[in-house]
Design an enzyme around this catalytic site. Structure first.
Site, PDB file in Angstrom:
ATOM      1  N   GLN A  56       0.887  -1.240  -0.069  1.00  0.00           N
ATOM      2  CA  GLN A  56      -0.047   0.030  -0.044  1.00  0.00           C
ATOM      3  C   GLN A  56       1.031   1.079  -0.072  1.00  0.00           C
ATOM      4  OE1 GLN A  56      -3.607  -0.053   2.454  1.00  0.00           O
ATOM      5  NE2 GLN A  56      -3.342  -2.366   2.985  1.00  0.00           N
TER       6      GLN A  56
ATOM      7  N   LYS B 164       1.543   7.465   6.328  1.00  0.00           N
ATOM      8  CA  LYS B 164       0.473   6.639   6.031  1.00  0.00           C
ATOM      9  C   LYS B 164      -0.745   7.673   5.986  1.00  0.00           C
ATOM     10  CE  LYS B 164       2.198   2.055   6.944  1.00  0.00           C
ATOM     11  NZ  LYS B 164       1.984   0.913   7.733  1.00  0.00           N
TER      12      LYS B 164
ATOM     13  N   GLU C  24      -4.740  -0.401   5.180  1.00  0.00           N
ATOM     14  CA  GLU C  24      -4.189  -0.026   6.090  1.00  0.00           C
ATOM     15  C   GLU C  24      -4.875   1.258   6.834  1.00  0.00           C
ATOM     16  OE1 GLU C  24       0.116   0.330   5.202  1.00  0.00           O
ATOM     17  OE2 GLU C  24       0.333  -1.778   5.650  1.00  0.00           O
TER      18      GLU C  24
ATOM     19  N   ALA D 284       5.286   8.575  11.266  1.00  0.00           N
ATOM     20  CA  ALA D 284       6.016   7.645  12.290  1.00  0.00           C
ATOM     21  C   ALA D 284       7.436   7.925  12.087  1.00  0.00           C
ATOM     22  CB  ALA D 284       5.764   6.288  12.178  1.00  0.00           C
TER      23      ALA D 284
ATOM     24  N   ASP E  45      -1.806  -9.566  10.672  1.00  0.00           N
ATOM     25  CA  ASP E  45      -0.732  -9.459   9.665  1.00  0.00           C
ATOM     26  C   ASP E  45       0.723  -9.308  10.013  1.00  0.00           C
ATOM     27  OD1 ASP E  45      -0.328  -9.253   7.000  1.00  0.00           O
ATOM     28  OD2 ASP E  45       0.024  -7.016   7.159  1.00  0.00           O
TER      29      ASP E  45
ATOM     30  N   GLU F 263      11.371  -7.641  12.836  1.00  0.00           N
ATOM     31  CA  GLU F 263      12.833  -7.301  12.644  1.00  0.00           C
ATOM     32  C   GLU F 263      13.280  -7.042  13.865  1.00  0.00           C
ATOM     33  OE1 GLU F 263      13.214  -3.890  10.025  1.00  0.00           O
ATOM     34  OE2 GLU F 263      11.645  -4.774   8.553  1.00  0.00           O
TER      35      GLU F 263
ATOM     36  N   ASP G 137       5.044  -1.757  11.479  1.00  0.00           N
ATOM     37  CA  ASP G 137       4.016  -1.984  10.555  1.00  0.00           C
ATOM     38  C   ASP G 137       2.654  -2.431  11.057  1.00  0.00           C
ATOM     39  OD1 ASP G 137       2.567  -1.968   8.088  1.00  0.00           O
ATOM     40  OD2 ASP G 137       3.782  -3.660   7.355  1.00  0.00           O
TER      41      ASP G 137
END
Length: 544
Positions: free
Chosen positions: A221, A237, A258, A341, A410, A415, A430
């Protein structure tokens, strides 16, 4: 006749006299009971010890008693009323918190804002620990080449038209907020509790002039990278649907949009849980023309702008799935809500490693994942690196709790920073597909916790604390979200989402309780609630 009247008058007078004396006696007794000095309450056990050793009983909210109507102020943290046979806990108060007011002078303890302050003042959020070793910081300022050169600079920027002409030396006073954030990242958290830099950092994200906007590559997205005059950067976003729009129940989890407000709410929830593993996120209103279209140097992005039939400025960018005119992002007519962010350090400075989640979903409409078909799946995970030693499995369970509370299905990868190897916490990045449904909980998200029956003690204690009426999760979450700039337009989360947080927290506590019951039957099994102090010591030990 006169004698009868005198006798009757005497009787009446005597009756009145007795009544007056009786009433005076009642008043004296009532006064003594009212003004009698109160006895000091007996010392009560500390809330930390009570929560640690008491059994969770799934009745009401956490099986804990509601606070009485009137409670007295205490000089230290106490539990009002001792434990009973079921391990119930009474009233909990924080020192000096009763009657506390915020900066505006209008917030009593019972309000959500005071509950949030009381929560962050609680000892569970101030666990003492040793000083951070030098090798446990992600980034460090290089020492000066020559000690005599007091004016030597560590960073220097050539003055450009849109960027500030800044010079930063080794003193943190000269660093912009985003750089202080980067230098504050350690092996086990992205920022410290009560971070003094947080206010300046969020203010920058919400208000600083945007000098560049380019599309971020990858992903399904649309996402943009926004740059500020002081060289800070943030991940953008956009708002794609109304905040209170619930995801269609027939929609697959990998087909959902999202949500910008989900990214904001995930940051606040992560901080309330005491993790501090989500980078700071702030809501912001942008002008689509002035702050994106007119300043972008991304030619591919620039080609996707158009004006809709009703005069709104729209764009859609280039990405795998939802980048087309049918899924365009539009202003109203030019104003657009978004989440910003703060970006983590560049990969050239701090490499991150991506790990495939052991409980990753199949992302197929017909095929099930292994964890959905193998009853003893967790035993295999526990024997597989990096889950076979250290705190990795406990860190993963922390992420599972976060995802279940916000209904995020999701989480296919996570990480870590490469520098810290396997001995570090996970980054909770995310979170845009969270908070899609409030009317339905997704029990499959809790599968790792149900199958492994393992959770760290510090997490368990904070979850128990958030089930108490004094620190109710929905109340502190509402208060925390009210500090975001977008709250002025409308609440970031609708009330049904906040109510779902309390309901899901109850489910997590009940799941752990069932695990404890099962382990008590299976003699010799590992403990469900793991004392993580030993893992903390391992974490603080230099690698190698």
């Amino acid at each position: 006749m006169m004698r009868c009247l005198r006798r009757r008058s005497r009787t009446i007078c005597l009756s009145l006299a007795f009544t007056t004396v009786f009433l005076h006696l009642l008043l004296v007794l009532a006064s003594l009971s009212i003004y009698q000095p109160p006895c000091d309450p007996p010392p009560a056990p500390n809330i930390l010890r009570v929560l640690a050793r008491s059994s969770y009983t799934p009745t009401g909210v956490g099986g804990l008693a509601d606070p009485p109507a009137d409670t007295t102020q205490r000089d230290s943290l106490h539990v009002d009323a001792s434990e009973d046979g079921k391990g119930r806990v009474g009233t909990v108060e924080v020192a000096g918190s009763r009657g506390r007011h915020d900066n505006k002078g209008a917030e009593p303890l019972e309000s959500g804002t005071s509950k949030l302050e009381a929560l962050f003042d609680h000892p569970l959020y101030h666990t003492p620990g040793p000083a951070v070793p030098e090798e446990d910081w992600l980034l460090r300022v290089k020492p000066k080449v020559k000690a005599a050169e007091e004016s030597s600079q560590m960073w220097a920027s050539a003055s450009q038209q849109t960027y500030e002409d800044v010079r930063w030396n080794s003193s943190s006073d000269t660093h912009p907020p985003w750089l202080r954030f980067h230098l504050g990242i350690s092996r086990w958290q992205l920022y410290p509790h009560r971070d003094p830099n947080m206010a300046a950092l969020t203010q920058q994200l919400a208000t600083h002039r945007i000098v560049s906007a380019v599309q971020k590559s990858g992903g399904t997205q649309l996402k943009l990278v926004m740059s500020f005059p002081n060289y800070g950067q943030a991940l953008f976003k956009p708002m794609k649907q109304e905040r209170d729009d619930e995801t269609n129940l027939n929609l697959y989890y990998f087909s959902d949009f999202e949500r910008h407000n989900a990214e904001i709410a995930a940051f606040h929830l992560d901080r309330i849980l005491g993790y501090r593993r989500v980078p700071p996120v702030v809501g912001r209103l942008l002008d689509v023309v002035k702050e994106i279209k007119d300043i972008t140097t991304d030619r591919k992005l620039a080609r996707t702008f158009f004006t809709s039939a009703v005069g709104s400025v729209c764009f859609y960018g280039l990405c795998s799935y939802y980048c087309s005119t049918e899924h365009a992002v539009c202003g109203r007519p030019r104003t657009l809500e978004a989440s910003l962010a703060v970006l983590l350090p560049d990969l050239s400075l701090a490499t991150r490693r991506s790990w495939r989640s052991p409980w990753r979903r199949s992302y197929s409409r017909s095929k099930l994942a292994k964890w959905e078909t193998e009853p003893d799946y967790c035993s295999k995970v526990k024997t597989t690196p990096p889950y076979d030693k250290g705190s990795r499995l406990l860190d993963f369970m922390d992420m599972v709790v976060l995802d279940f509370l916000m209904s995020n299905m999701d989480r296919h990868h996570y990480e870590t920073f490469e520098k810290f190897g396997n001995n570090t916490v996970l980054l909770h990045l995310d979170n845009g597909r969270a908070f899609g449904r409030h009317s339905k909980d997704e029990p499959s998200i809790l599968a790792p916790l149900e199958q492994c029956c393992s959770i760290r003690q510090s997490t368990w204690l904070r979850l128990r604390l958030l089930s108490l009426p004094q620190y109710r999760l929905s109340d502190v979450m509402r208060a925390s979200l009210s500090q975001d700039p977008l709250h002025r337009a409308a609440p970031l989360l609708a009330e049904p989402h906040l109510a779902a947080l309390d309901r899901r927290l109850q489910t997590v506590l009940e799941t752990v309780s069932r695990c404890q019951e099962q382990r008590s039957v299976d003699a010799g099994s590992d403990e469900v609630i793991v004392d993580d102090s030993a893992y903390l010591k391992d974490t603080l030990t230099p690698a190698g």
